[in-house]
Design an enzyme around this catalytic site. Structure first.
Site, PDB file in Angstrom:
ATOM      1  N   ARG A 110       0.821  -1.232   0.000  1.00  0.00           N
ATOM      2  CA  ARG A 110       0.000   0.000   0.000  1.00  0.00           C
ATOM      3  C   ARG A 110       0.847   1.270   0.000  1.00  0.00           C
ATOM      4  NH1 ARG A 110      -3.259  -2.953   3.681  1.00  0.00           N
ATOM      5  NH2 ARG A 110      -4.906  -3.980   2.531  1.00  0.00           N
ATOM      6  N   GLU A 212      -5.606  16.755 -10.286  1.00  0.00           N
ATOM      7  CA  GLU A 212      -6.251  17.102 -11.550  1.00  0.00           C
ATOM      8  C   GLU A 212      -7.764  17.277 -11.415  1.00  0.00           C
ATOM      9  OE1 GLU A 212      -4.239  15.553 -15.086  1.00  0.00           O
ATOM     10  OE2 GLU A 212      -6.231  15.229 -15.923  1.00  0.00           O
ATOM     11  N   ASN A 220      -1.920  18.459 -19.991  1.00  0.00           N
ATOM     12  CA  ASN A 220      -2.249  17.498 -21.048  1.00  0.00           C
ATOM     13  C   ASN A 220      -2.514  18.202 -22.370  1.00  0.00           C
ATOM     14  OD1 ASN A 220      -2.025  15.153 -19.528  1.00  0.00           O
ATOM     15  ND2 ASN A 220      -4.085  15.406 -18.713  1.00  0.00           N
ATOM     16  N   HIS A 223      -2.581  16.320 -25.638  1.00  0.00           N
ATOM     17  CA  HIS A 223      -2.517  14.894 -25.299  1.00  0.00           C
ATOM     18  C   HIS A 223      -3.737  14.076 -25.718  1.00  0.00           C
ATOM     19  CE1 HIS A 223       1.033  16.060 -23.154  1.00  0.00           C
ATOM     20  NE2 HIS A 223       1.197  14.882 -22.591  1.00  0.00           N
ATOM     21  N   HIS A 239       5.724   9.342 -27.953  1.00  0.00           N
ATOM     22  CA  HIS A 239       4.788  10.210 -27.232  1.00  0.00           C
ATOM     23  C   HIS A 239       4.989  11.693 -27.601  1.00  0.00           C
ATOM     24  CE1 HIS A 239       2.179  11.602 -24.039  1.00  0.00           C
ATOM     25  NE2 HIS A 239       3.157  12.335 -23.530  1.00  0.00           N
TER      26      HIS A 239
HETATM   27  N1  GLY Z   1       1.786  14.747 -17.788  1.00  0.00           N
HETATM   28  C1  GLY Z   1       0.690  15.473 -17.292  1.00  0.00           C
HETATM   29  C2  GLY Z   1       0.644  15.560 -15.801  1.00  0.00           C
HETATM   30  O1  GLY Z   1       1.563  15.140 -15.134  1.00  0.00           O
HETATM   31  O2  GLY Z   1      -0.326  16.039 -15.263  1.00  0.00           O
END
Ligand code: GLY
Length: 333
Positions: A110, A212, A220, A223, A239
């Protein structure tokens, strides 16, 4: 040596950037750790000394290794060796290694501390910073993962000298996105300063939105198409190359939605060309396949979601008009 903090309260950590930075590894190992599991790939060839008992665990080359099966294999080997929650994992390599070893570290017992020694430009300016870890599914890239902030990150810029040209291009794709996130002077900086400038920008974004919920999605930029292209080409495209095409695509979409004008699209094309990166779609990838993959993007919770430039800067936008998406793909053919 340049030091940048990623400020996350009690989980604040340091990113060390510069030639020979990996010599700082032993000082960065958490107090109390007795063992270090060094995860790397045979081709990386960057020796590290964590200053305590350690063993190397090799993962195979290539994006195909970034799977739950490899995570299981690593965790089983750690368990057989006796790695404990008080020890440390050291990931030495590019984004694939830091994503994979980071996710294994997040899951093992964990959660065990991880230090990233980023050896590629892409990992130094993006992947190793900010705690995103994960693996791919056959259905798409990075669809399983966890936020697991590293204990420290080392960006040893000496390791960049030996990278093949395509790997450097790969990193420049992630660098290109920072031009639209407020880092305007990158091409004029030496490599240490340029890496540090990207790290500072990323640290600021991550500190404001670690998981996020909102702002972090700007990282992003480019992306949505990039991940779709990587999946559609079975990772033939790198990428950073895919991100470069994705940045130009995002500009074309934003322009058709009236968010930016044609001059701003041209500015996107100039930045991408300035880094010697592609801005056209690879042959053999259909619009239908890409549209389907857009729907599997992690940002897509309601409709199709893109990170787009606009009057208030780069932000997440839901795009309902499929004609705009298809016409914009046409602008890249
Ligand atoms: N690569 C995008 C991020 O780390 O949020």
């Amino acid at each position: 040596m340049i030091e940048v903090d990623v400020p996350l309260g009690t989980r604040t950590y340091r990113v060390i950037v510069g030639p020979g930075a990996r010599e700082s590894l032993a000082e960065l190992v958490p107090g109390g750790a007795r063992r270090a599991a060094v995860v790397t790939q045979a081709g990386i060839g960057v020796p590290v000394d964590p200053g305590l008992e350690h063993r190397e665990f090799h993962i195979p080359d290539g994006e195909a290794t970034k799977t739950l099966a490899t995570v299981e294999s690593l965790c089983r080997q750690w368990s057989q060796w006796g790695l404990t929650r008080g020890d440390v994992v050291v990931a030495v390599g590019g984004g694939l290694t830091t994503d994979l070893a980071g996710f294994a570290a997040a899951s093992y017992h964990r959660g065990v501390a991880v230090i990233h020694v980023a050896t590629t430009l892409l990992a130094q300016v993006d992947a190793a910073i900010g705690g995103k870890t994960g693996v791919n599914l056959p259905e798409g890239k990075n669809l399983v993962g966890a936020f697991w902030q590293p204990h420290a990150v080392i960006c040893d810029t000496d390791t960049l000298a030996t990278l093949p040209p395509r790997e450097l291009r790969n990193g420049r794709g992630e660098m290109a996105k920072y031009a639209f996130l407020g880092v305007s002077d990158l091409p004029s900086l030496d490599i240490d300063e340029a890496v540090a400038a990207c790290v500072r920008c990323k640290a600021d974004v991550v500190a404001s939105d670690e998981r996020e919920a909102g702002r972090r999605a700007v990282l992003n930029y480019g992306h949505t198409l990039a991940h779709a292209l990587e999946t559609a080409t079975d990772y033939d495209i790198r990428h950073g190359e895919a991100v470069a095409i994705g940045i130009v695509y995002a500009a074309e979409v934003a322009c058709r939605l009236g968010r930016i004008d044609r001059h701003r699209v041209d500015a996107h094309r100039r930045v991408v060309a300035g880094y010697d990166l592609p801005s056209t779609l690879p042959d053999g990838v259909s619009d239908a396949a890409l549209l389907e993959l857009f729907g599997r993007d992690k940002k897509a919770v309601g409709g199709l979601t893109f990170v787009l430039d606009g009057p208030d800067g780069v932000e997440v936008v839901e795009v309902a008009d499929r004609d705009v998406l298809v016409e914009s793909l046409g602008a890249l053919r």
